[in-house]
Design a protein around this motif. Structure first.
Motif, PDB file in Angstrom:
ATOM      1  N   ASP A  65      20.486 -50.631   5.588  1.00 20.68           N
ATOM      2  CA  ASP A  65      21.563 -49.645   5.453  1.00 20.68           C
ATOM      3  C   ASP A  65      21.141 -48.305   6.036  1.00 20.68           C
ATOM      4  OD1 ASP A  65      23.039 -51.575   4.163  1.00 20.68           O
ATOM      5  OD2 ASP A  65      22.614 -50.823   2.143  1.00 20.68           O
ATOM      6  N   LEU A  66      19.917 -47.902   5.747  1.00 21.10           N
ATOM      7  CA  LEU A  66      19.418 -46.615   6.236  1.00 21.10           C
ATOM      8  C   LEU A  66      19.392 -46.579   7.761  1.00 21.10           C
ATOM      9  CD1 LEU A  66      16.585 -44.435   4.879  1.00 21.10           C
ATOM     10  CD2 LEU A  66      16.476 -45.123   7.259  1.00 21.10           C
ATOM     11  N   LYS A  67      18.932 -47.652   8.376  1.00 20.59           N
ATOM     12  CA  LYS A  67      18.849 -47.686   9.844  1.00 20.59           C
ATOM     13  C   LYS A  67      20.234 -47.562  10.475  1.00 20.59           C
ATOM     14  CE  LYS A  67      14.521 -50.290  10.307  1.00 20.59           C
ATOM     15  NZ  LYS A  67      13.885 -51.568  10.741  1.00 20.59           N
ATOM     16  N   HIS A  68      21.214 -48.250   9.903  1.00 17.53           N
ATOM     17  CA  HIS A  68      22.579 -48.144  10.431  1.00 17.53           C
ATOM     18  C   HIS A  68      23.119 -46.731  10.261  1.00 17.53           C
ATOM     19  CE1 HIS A  68      23.525 -52.222  11.646  1.00 17.53           C
ATOM     20  NE2 HIS A  68      22.930 -52.681  10.569  1.00 17.53           N
ATOM     21  N   PHE A  69      22.831 -46.118   9.111  1.00 19.44           N
ATOM     22  CA  PHE A  69      23.307 -44.761   8.870  1.00 19.44           C
ATOM     23  C   PHE A  69      22.662 -43.784   9.846  1.00 19.44           C
ATOM     24  CE2 PHE A  69      23.130 -40.589   6.907  1.00 19.44           C
ATOM     25  CZ  PHE A  69      24.450 -40.405   6.528  1.00 19.44           C
ATOM     26  N   GLN A  70      21.356 -43.896  10.039  1.00 18.93           N
ATOM     27  CA  GLN A  70      20.659 -43.001  10.960  1.00 18.93           C
ATOM     28  C   GLN A  70      21.225 -43.117  12.368  1.00 18.93           C
ATOM     29  OE1 GLN A  70      19.256 -41.063   8.652  1.00 18.93           O
ATOM     30  NE2 GLN A  70      17.292 -40.940   9.713  1.00 18.93           N
ATOM     31  N   GLN A  71      21.551 -44.331  12.768  1.00 15.73           N
ATOM     32  CA  GLN A  71      22.052 -44.579  14.115  1.00 15.73           C
ATOM     33  C   GLN A  71      23.394 -43.879  14.362  1.00 15.73           C
ATOM     34  OE1 GLN A  71      22.434 -48.746  14.999  1.00 15.73           O
ATOM     35  NE2 GLN A  71      23.422 -48.402  16.994  1.00 15.73           N
ATOM     36  N   HIS A  72      24.220 -43.768  13.314  1.00 13.10           N
ATOM     37  CA  HIS A  72      25.571 -43.252  13.508  1.00 13.10           C
ATOM     38  C   HIS A  72      25.821 -41.927  12.786  1.00 13.10           C
ATOM     39  CE1 HIS A  72      26.647 -47.043  15.375  1.00 13.10           C
ATOM     40  NE2 HIS A  72      26.131 -47.680  14.344  1.00 13.10           N
ATOM     41  N   ALA A  73      24.792 -41.339  12.198  1.00 13.04           N
ATOM     42  CA  ALA A  73      24.971 -40.108  11.418  1.00 13.04           C
ATOM     43  C   ALA A  73      25.566 -38.985  12.269  1.00 13.04           C
ATOM     44  CB  ALA A  73      23.643 -39.666  10.813  1.00 13.04           C
ATOM     45  N   GLU A  74      25.090 -38.833  13.484  1.00 18.87           N
ATOM     46  CA  GLU A  74      25.588 -37.747  14.346  1.00 18.87           C
ATOM     47  C   GLU A  74      27.069 -37.927  14.659  1.00 18.87           C
ATOM     48  OE1 GLU A  74      24.677 -35.676  18.716  1.00 18.87           O
ATOM     49  OE2 GLU A  74      23.364 -37.264  17.934  1.00 18.87           O
ATOM     50  N   ALA A  75      27.466 -39.160  14.992  1.00 21.26           N
ATOM     51  CA  ALA A  75      28.879 -39.418  15.295  1.00 21.26           C
ATOM     52  C   ALA A  75      29.757 -39.186  14.070  1.00 21.26           C
ATOM     53  CB  ALA A  75      29.051 -40.854  15.798  1.00 21.26           C
ATOM     54  N   LEU A  76      29.203 -39.445  12.876  1.00 21.65           N
ATOM     55  CA  LEU A  76      29.940 -39.252  11.633  1.00 21.65           C
ATOM     56  C   LEU A  76      29.883 -37.811  11.138  1.00 21.65           C
ATOM     57  CD1 LEU A  76      28.775 -42.467   9.754  1.00 21.65           C
ATOM     58  CD2 LEU A  76      31.047 -42.044  10.707  1.00 21.65           C
ATOM     59  N   LYS A  77      29.108 -36.979  11.863  1.00 19.54           N
ATOM     60  CA  LYS A  77      28.910 -35.586  11.448  1.00 19.54           C
ATOM     61  C   LYS A  77      28.328 -35.500  10.034  1.00 19.54           C
ATOM     62  CE  LYS A  77      32.454 -33.551  14.451  1.00 19.54           C
ATOM     63  NZ  LYS A  77      32.589 -34.751  15.302  1.00 19.54           N
ATOM     64  N   ARG A  78      27.352 -36.356   9.788  1.00 15.22           N
ATOM     65  CA  ARG A  78      26.648 -36.368   8.503  1.00 15.22           C
ATOM     66  C   ARG A  78      25.184 -36.045   8.732  1.00 15.22           C
ATOM     67  NH1 ARG A  78      29.529 -39.460   4.725  1.00 15.22           N
ATOM     68  NH2 ARG A  78      27.948 -38.802   3.235  1.00 15.22           N
ATOM     69  N   ARG A  79      24.555 -35.507   7.693  1.00 15.13           N
ATOM     70  CA  ARG A  79      23.133 -35.183   7.809  1.00 15.13           C
ATOM     71  C   ARG A  79      22.308 -36.458   7.722  1.00 15.13           C
ATOM     72  NH1 ARG A  79      18.946 -34.783   4.462  1.00 15.13           N
ATOM     73  NH2 ARG A  79      20.263 -35.204   2.629  1.00 15.13           N
ATOM     74  N   PRO A  80      21.491 -36.756   8.723  1.00 12.50           N
ATOM     75  CA  PRO A  80      20.644 -37.953   8.643  1.00 12.50           C
ATOM     76  C   PRO A  80      19.557 -37.771   7.593  1.00 12.50           C
ATOM     77  CG  PRO A  80      20.079 -36.677  10.597  1.00 12.50           C
ATOM     78  CD  PRO A  80      21.302 -36.030   9.999  1.00 12.50           C
ATOM     79  N   PHE A  81      19.011 -38.878   7.120  1.00  9.50           N
ATOM     80  CA  PHE A  81      17.905 -38.805   6.169  1.00  9.50           C
ATOM     81  C   PHE A  81      16.694 -38.170   6.843  1.00  9.50           C
ATOM     82  CE2 PHE A  81      20.476 -42.225   4.349  1.00  9.50           C
ATOM     83  CZ  PHE A  81      20.493 -41.839   3.018  1.00  9.50           C
ATOM     84  N   GLY A  82      15.942 -37.396   6.064  1.00  9.36           N
ATOM     85  CA  GLY A  82      14.760 -36.732   6.593  1.00  9.36           C
ATOM     86  C   GLY A  82      13.593 -37.697   6.772  1.00  9.36           C
ATOM     87  N   PRO A  83      12.564 -37.262   7.458  1.00  2.11           N
ATOM     88  CA  PRO A  83      11.400 -38.123   7.728  1.00  2.11           C
ATOM     89  C   PRO A  83      10.754 -38.672   6.463  1.00  2.11           C
ATOM     90  CG  PRO A  83      11.332 -36.136   9.073  1.00  2.11           C
ATOM     91  CD  PRO A  83      12.440 -35.945   8.099  1.00  2.11           C
ATOM     92  N   ASP A  84      10.692 -37.847   5.410  1.00  2.00           N
ATOM     93  CA  ASP A  84      10.058 -38.307   4.173  1.00  2.00           C
ATOM     94  C   ASP A  84      10.861 -39.432   3.522  1.00  2.00           C
ATOM     95  OD1 ASP A  84       8.109 -36.432   4.569  1.00  2.00           O
ATOM     96  OD2 ASP A  84       8.946 -34.958   3.168  1.00  2.00           O
ATOM     97  N   GLU A  85      12.192 -39.293   3.537  1.00  2.00           N
ATOM     98  CA  GLU A  85      13.044 -40.322   2.940  1.00  2.00           C
ATOM     99  C   GLU A  85      12.966 -41.628   3.735  1.00  2.00           C
ATOM    100  OE1 GLU A  85      16.849 -37.963   1.193  1.00  2.00           O
ATOM    101  OE2 GLU A  85      16.362 -37.528   3.277  1.00  2.00           O
ATOM    102  N   VAL A  86      12.944 -41.503   5.044  1.00  2.00           N
ATOM    103  CA  VAL A  86      12.843 -42.694   5.888  1.00  2.00           C
ATOM    104  C   VAL A  86      11.499 -43.379   5.670  1.00  2.00           C
ATOM    105  CG1 VAL A  86      12.732 -43.521   8.274  1.00  2.00           C
ATOM    106  CG2 VAL A  86      14.415 -41.774   7.636  1.00  2.00           C
ATOM    107  N   GLU A  87      10.443 -42.582   5.614  1.00  2.00           N
ATOM    108  CA  GLU A  87       9.105 -43.145   5.435  1.00  2.00           C
ATOM    109  C   GLU A  87       8.984 -43.871   4.097  1.00  2.00           C
ATOM    110  OE1 GLU A  87       4.390 -41.713   5.341  1.00  2.00           O
ATOM    111  OE2 GLU A  87       6.003 -40.247   5.626  1.00  2.00           O
TER     112      GLU A  87
END
Length: 410
Positions: free
Chosen positions: A227-249
């Protein structure tokens, strides 16, 4: 300059004519509650009105300057000026239409709400007694689940997984009922598909060893990473803040630890269930369904799938030929035209299957309150048997009213 002045004059004349005719068109649209009436395609009217307006302007121009006007008109066509004119007129009229609809929206909403209440009353007259049995059956499932959840003992991973899936099954069954009794029989069938998946899951977890439930609960970390990977991929198009490096890690680390503990097959779809299918390279829901002994429900599962996905078969199923004027119609909202008996009774059975598996799993670990749970299960089983007749009687009445035409065995 002369052409631009002429163009401005024509545009003003066309838009003025459209403006004077729009209130009549719009009042009809609002009065009909935004329903797509085949005998009065309102949007086509506005399109024809625009064409008529420019025809009138053209005729006026020809009357004033029969020799020079055609060349001017052709030049405007070649330059694409009328495309801009048409867009400008459409934009202005759209603003007017939107403003009028916003102003009349409360009245429109009240009218639609009255329609909903009338439909609900019609549905209750036919399906009401069977619906009461549905609610009682679902509530009994809740009481049995709550009894186990409040048993006071520390729940094992298996019971945590079973209680979670059983709770979702009860909620989904309520969704089935709400959709069915509101006239959305296709949506109810689609939600029963999800309910069937949950009853299959509860049955599989109950039959399997404790380790399978542990794997199932741990598998959430794999799904979370996807779910996180899909969100990160489309966060910019959705105008949403992507998860930060710490959350992804952290998410990646938790998924990696899950794979390290339970094996690489956890990366695959239904990876938690692989120990139940030794030697298979993939595990599908069909496999799980077969293991649970519920494969005989696959035809209904496929019917529910049609109402979820966008296949052409679903478009055929969305047609009804039982309209007052006798012609096929596309279902675009709530309707009494549909048979909800099989779906709703099937939902009651799925709830019972899930509840029975939950109780069985609990009694395998503890005998506390065993008699109460068994009595409750037997009572729920009675509801299933008797409600089958209630749904059948209701279906006969709905068929007699012309709500659907197929027979009980079709």
């Amino acid at each position: 300059m002369e052409i631009k002045k002429g163009l401005s004059h024509w545009a003003t004349a066309a838009i003025s004519w459209l403006r004077s005719h729009t209130p009549l068109w719009l009042s009809g649209l609002v009065r009909r509650g935004l329903r797509a009436a085949a005998e009065a395609p309102q949007l086509d009217r506005l399109d024809r009105a625009a064409a008529t307006a420019f025809d009138r302007v053209f005729c006026e121009g020809m009357a004033k300057d029969p020799e020079g006007f055609p060349a001017k008109w052709q030049k405007l066509l070649d330059e694409g000026a009328f495309d801009d004119l048409y867009d400008s007129a459409a934009e202005e009229m759209a603003t007017k239409v939107y403003g009028s609809l916003r102003e009349s929206a409360p009245r429109l909403a009240r009218n639609l709400r009255r329609d909903e209440l009338r439909l609900a009353r019609r549905m209750r007259r036919v399906w009401g007694r069977a619906d009461i049995a549905f609610q009682a059956n679902n509530y009994l499932g809740y009481e049995l689940g709550a009894h186990i959840a409040r048993s006071g003992k520390q729940h094992s991973p298996k019971m945590v997984a079973l209680l979670g899936a059983h709770g979702r099954a009860l909620r989904t069954a309520s969704e089935v009922r709400q959709l069915a009794m509101s006239g959305f029989h296709a949506g109810a069938t689609a939600r029963w598909r999800s309910l069937h998946e949950l009853s299959v899951l509860v049955c599989v977890l109950n039959q399997a060893d404790e380790v399978i439930s542990e794997r199932y609960l741990a598998y959430a970390r794999i799904e979370q990473l996807r779910d996180l990977k899909h969100f990160q991929q489309h966060a910019e198009a959705l105008k949403r803040r992507p998860f930060g490096p710490d959350e992804v890690e952290l998410t990646e680390q938790q998924a990696a630890e899950t794979v390290e503990r339970w094996g690489p097959e956890m990366k695959k779809e239904n990876g938690w269930a692989f120990p139940l299918f030794i030697g298979q390279k993939r595990v599908t829901f069909v496999d799980l369904e077969s293991l649970a002994g519920l494969s005989y429900l696959r035809p209904f599962y496929r019917l529910g799938s049609n109402h979820i996905h966008s296949g052409s078969r679903a478009s055929e199923l969305n047609l009804t030929d039982l309209t007052p004027h006798g012609t096929p119609a596309i279902t675009v909202g709530a309707s009494v035209f549909g048979d909800i008996a099989e779906t709703c009774h099937g939902a009651m059975i799925s709830v019972h299957q899930a509840t029975e598996a939950l109780v069985s799993g609990f009694l395998n670990e503890s005998t506390d309150g065993g008699l109460d749970l068994l009595v409750g299960l037997k009572a729920q089983s009675r509801f299933i048997d008797e409600s089958g007749e209630l749904w059948g009687y209701a279906a006969d009445e709905a068929r007699a009213r012309g709500w659907f035409s197929h027979g009980p065995d079709d």
